[in-house]
Write an enzyme that holds these catalytic residues in place. Structure first.
Site, PDB file in Angstrom:
ATOM      1  CD  GLU A 103      22.562  39.034  -3.260  1.00 50.58           C
ATOM      2  OE1 GLU A 103      21.233  39.232  -2.608  1.00 50.58           O
ATOM      3  OE2 GLU A 103      22.927  37.882  -3.171  1.00 50.58           O
ATOM      4  CB  SER A 363      39.239   8.507  47.945  1.00 52.17           C
ATOM      5  OG  SER A 363      38.078   7.451  48.389  1.00 52.17           O
TER       6      SER A 363
END
Length: 721
Positions: A103, A363
């Site tokens: 890094e 229904s």
């Protein structure tokens, strides 16, 4: 004669362009001095405003949320997770060196920003023609993670640099690296190396070896891309890059890099995801409207009953047909969601069919038709003539393909007679039925075609369950909720309050609807939903068996079940009275086992014993009108039938077998050894039904007899029981 003296030449003037260059250099130097001075001032101002080291150690990087079930059990933890804070000396050397090597190689030599790294990054990006390399140091990343965001804007980069310089003026390199390694995000919700180590390798970061350290250090660049649990090969490849960087930085030898072997690492198993995630995925987004707290860790206490949830999951898995999905929602009498299943397997599909899917209810939608009719003045004992009917070119038919003459509303509802639903809808108005559905919580669009009475509008399962729960609550609106209270740092910041003030229909209307619903379960299409205690409910089946529904309530618990395919293809044998009703019973039996048996206000009244039920009652045929409407609910033209066709339809089934089957059924329900003798009045009525010219009872509502007033004052005129 003396020679004249030549005058001395004047000194040559400086060229104008040289003067401009000198002036420009002087201006630039002046600006540089001013900029440097401003930078120094900005850095020291930022330094004075920075928190202390101890404050930075305790500050969160995001909001953690723990979700509790009704009994307090933690269902799931959401958001960031933090492991143990490791001091600099407790962090393994290989972890520190791996991070610095990959890094920020000049971490120990730059003042917080790295000019050499910036130049190198600019050169590489220009050569590649795109941004492939960043120049942020470890200190800059720490500043961004703690104080800023990840937006790629110049202003943010400038503030990041100022903060990085300030951090290194206030803290030592060791402190900066300690903060970074304990706070940076490593993916999977893990912040800091200890949380990452526990998540991916199952142990604390203080025992990380070289290979594990290389994997974790490689995650910072792109946590989602290099996560070992998401892409193991990408994680191994990135770990190799980290090891090579460590070799170039003389942190390890080439032999040590070869011996590390990240491919041999064993990952910690991922926790299993279960169906409770359907519930948390539905409930947690509601926090945005309930609370304002966005930083402090939260404990969210919910209504979910883990025992009921397991029963619901088992009921759907055991009863959903092969190739079909299933969903279930169960509400307590106050609207508390006790169980929610959005599919057969959360891992394979996070789509929540209980709250997101919109399907035709068949229904089951007749609930709103009969509610509108009851509110308009009808009674369960009122008679309506079951006969062929055509409304705006639409001619619904019963699934038995026959008509039974004068029947009570109770009988028509129990056996889901489509012609009666159509006539009631026409009488009260299809807009009135749609308004009733919206009144009871249906949030999806509802068409007002005549066929809408058979459930041709798409609805959500949770909305339909809510409607049935409101009937069970005697007409008072029930609103589903999943969060009971929220605490932050031990303080309660939200408590749910149940609103019982919104009355949807008069209590007597809800009681009469319950009368119809319990009849449908006891002797009609929902018999498979019986659980040995009073149950009221309704089935629903759509065209070609694409959807099957059962919704009902008992002992204060209302449950809705839907089954079907996500692509809406037909499923052989799927009907509301079969698999969905069985799943309802399989869930409700254990769910209500510890609840007292509650009798409904209206006792079960059997329908007319001699009526042959619809096909769905025996065989589970679709109950939304078959293919009489298209997918949008528009009427499908039907060729007129001649007398011979009607005779053929009458002969499809033996005329004597169905009444005998129904007699046997009622004997079983009532415990009778034999049916009672038929009195003359009933025999006369059967004769009336056979003779279309015979006079009809005065209460018949078939469009030819005198209509009774539809509206009546709000009062309960039923006799006190």
């Amino acid at each position: 004669m003396a020679r004249a003296r030549t005058p001395r030449s004047a000194p040559a003037r400086r060229a104008p362009w040289r003067r401009r260059i000198v002036l420009s250099v002087q201006i630039l130097i002046g600006l540089a001095v001013l900029a440097f001075g401003a930078l120094v001032i900005a850095v020291y101002v930022a330094k004075s405003q920075l928190p202390s080291f101890e404050e930075l150690k305790s500050s969160p990087n995001g909001q953690m949320i723990r979700v509790h079930a009704a009994d307090g059990t933690v269902i799931v933890s959401m958001g960031p997770s933090y492991g143990e804070w490791l001091p600099y000396d407790s962090i393994p050397r290989v972890m520190r060196e791996a991070t610095v090597a990959v890094e920020d190689r000049r971490f120990y030599s730059h003042p917080g920003v790295d000019p050499i790294g910036m130049v190198r990054s600019l050169r590489v990006n220009l050569e590649r023609g795109r941004r492939v390399q960043g120049a942020s140091t470890i200190t800059q990343q720490l500043a961004r993670n703690v104080f800023l965001n990840n937006q790629k804007k110049f202003g943010r980069k400038f503030r990041e640099a100022i903060l990085a310089l300030a951090l290194e003026r206030k803290f030592s390199k060791e402190q900066v690296l300690e903060l970074y390694l304990n706070k940076v995000y490593y993916g999977g919700g893990a912040y800091g190396i200890d949380a990452a180590s526990r998540k991916f390798f199952g142990h604390g970061a203080n025992t990380l070896n070289l290979a594990e350290a290389a994997v974790i250090a490689g995650l910072v660049k792109a946590p989602s891309n290099y996560s070992p649990t998401a892409d193991a090969q990408a994680a191994v490849g990135r770990a190799g890059v980290v090891l090579d960087a460590m070799v170039r930085a003389d942190a390890i030898t080439p032999e040590q890099a070869r011996e590390a072997d990240p491919e041999a690492l064993r990952l910690a198993p991922e926790p299993k995801q279960n169906s409770a995630r359907y519930f948390t995925d539905w409930a947690l987004p509601q926090l945005d409207t309930l609370i304002d707290e966005t930083q402090a860790p939260l404990d969210v206490w919910t209504t979910l009953d883990l025992g009921m949830q397991r029963a619901a999951d088992a009921a759907i898995r055991a009863n959903a047909p092969e190739g079909a999905q299933g969903a279930l929602v169960s509400l307590d009498r106050d609207g508390a969601v006790k169980a929610m299943v959005g599919g057969k397997d959360y891992v394979s599909s996070i789509y929540n069919r209980a709250t997101q899917a919109q399907r035709q209810p068949g229904s089951a939608f007749k609930l709103f038709v009969y509610l509108a009719a009851l509110e308009a003045g009808h009674k369960p004992e009122d008679q309506v003539v079951d006969e062929p009917v055509t409304i705006d070119g639409w001619s619904p038919r019963n699934d038995s393909r026959r008509n039974s003459g004068p029947v009570t509303l109770r009988t028509a509802f129990a056996f889901s007679l489509n012609t009666i639903a159509a006539k009631l809808g026409q009488e009260v108005g299809f807009t009135t039925v749609a308004d009733m559905a919206r009144r009871f919580g249906i949030t999806t669009p509802i068409n007002t075609h005549p066929s809408m009475v058979l459930g041709t509008s798409d609805v959500r399962l949770i909305d339909m369950t809510r409607a049935f729960a409101s009937v069970a609550a005697k007409g008072v609106a029930v609103t589903p909720y999943g969060i009971t209270r929220v605490t932050a740092n031990g303080q309660t910041i939200y408590t749910h309050e149940v609103d019982r003030s919104h009355v949807l229909v008069a209590p007597y209307v809800a009681a009469e609807m319950t009368d119809l619903l319990q009849t449908a379960v006891n002797t009609g299409t929902g018999r498979a939903a019986q659980i040995g205690r009073p149950v009221a409910g309704k089935t629903g089946t759509t065209t070609s068996s694409k959807d099957g529904w059962f919704l009902g309530f008992s002992s204060g618990l209302t449950t809705g079940v839907w089954m079907g395919r996500d692509d809406a293809r037909p499923i052989a044998g799927l009907h509301g009275g079969t698999a969905p009703a069985r799943a309802f019973a399989a869930f409700m039996k254990p769910a209500t086992a510890n609840r007292p048996i509650e009798q409904f206000e209206t006792q079960v009244t059997l329908p007319e014993w001699q009526l042959e039920p619809d096909e769905e009652s025996y065989y589970g045929q679709p109950d939304n009108g078959g293919a009489m409407v298209d997918e949008d609910g528009n009427p499908v033209p039907v060729a007129p039938r001649d007398d011979q066709q009607q005779q053929d339809e009458q002969s499809i089934r033996p005329q004597d077998s169905a009444p005998q089957q129904l007699d046997d059924l009622i004997d079983r329900v009532t415990g009778r050894d034999a049916p009672p003798a038929r009195d003359d009045r009933r025999d006369d009525r059967r004769d009336d039904r056979r003779d279309p010219n015979a006079p009809r009872p005065p209460s018949a509502r078939d469009g030819t007899a005198g209509r009774q007033p539809l509206q009546r004052p709000y009062q309960d005129d039923r006799p006190t029981q």
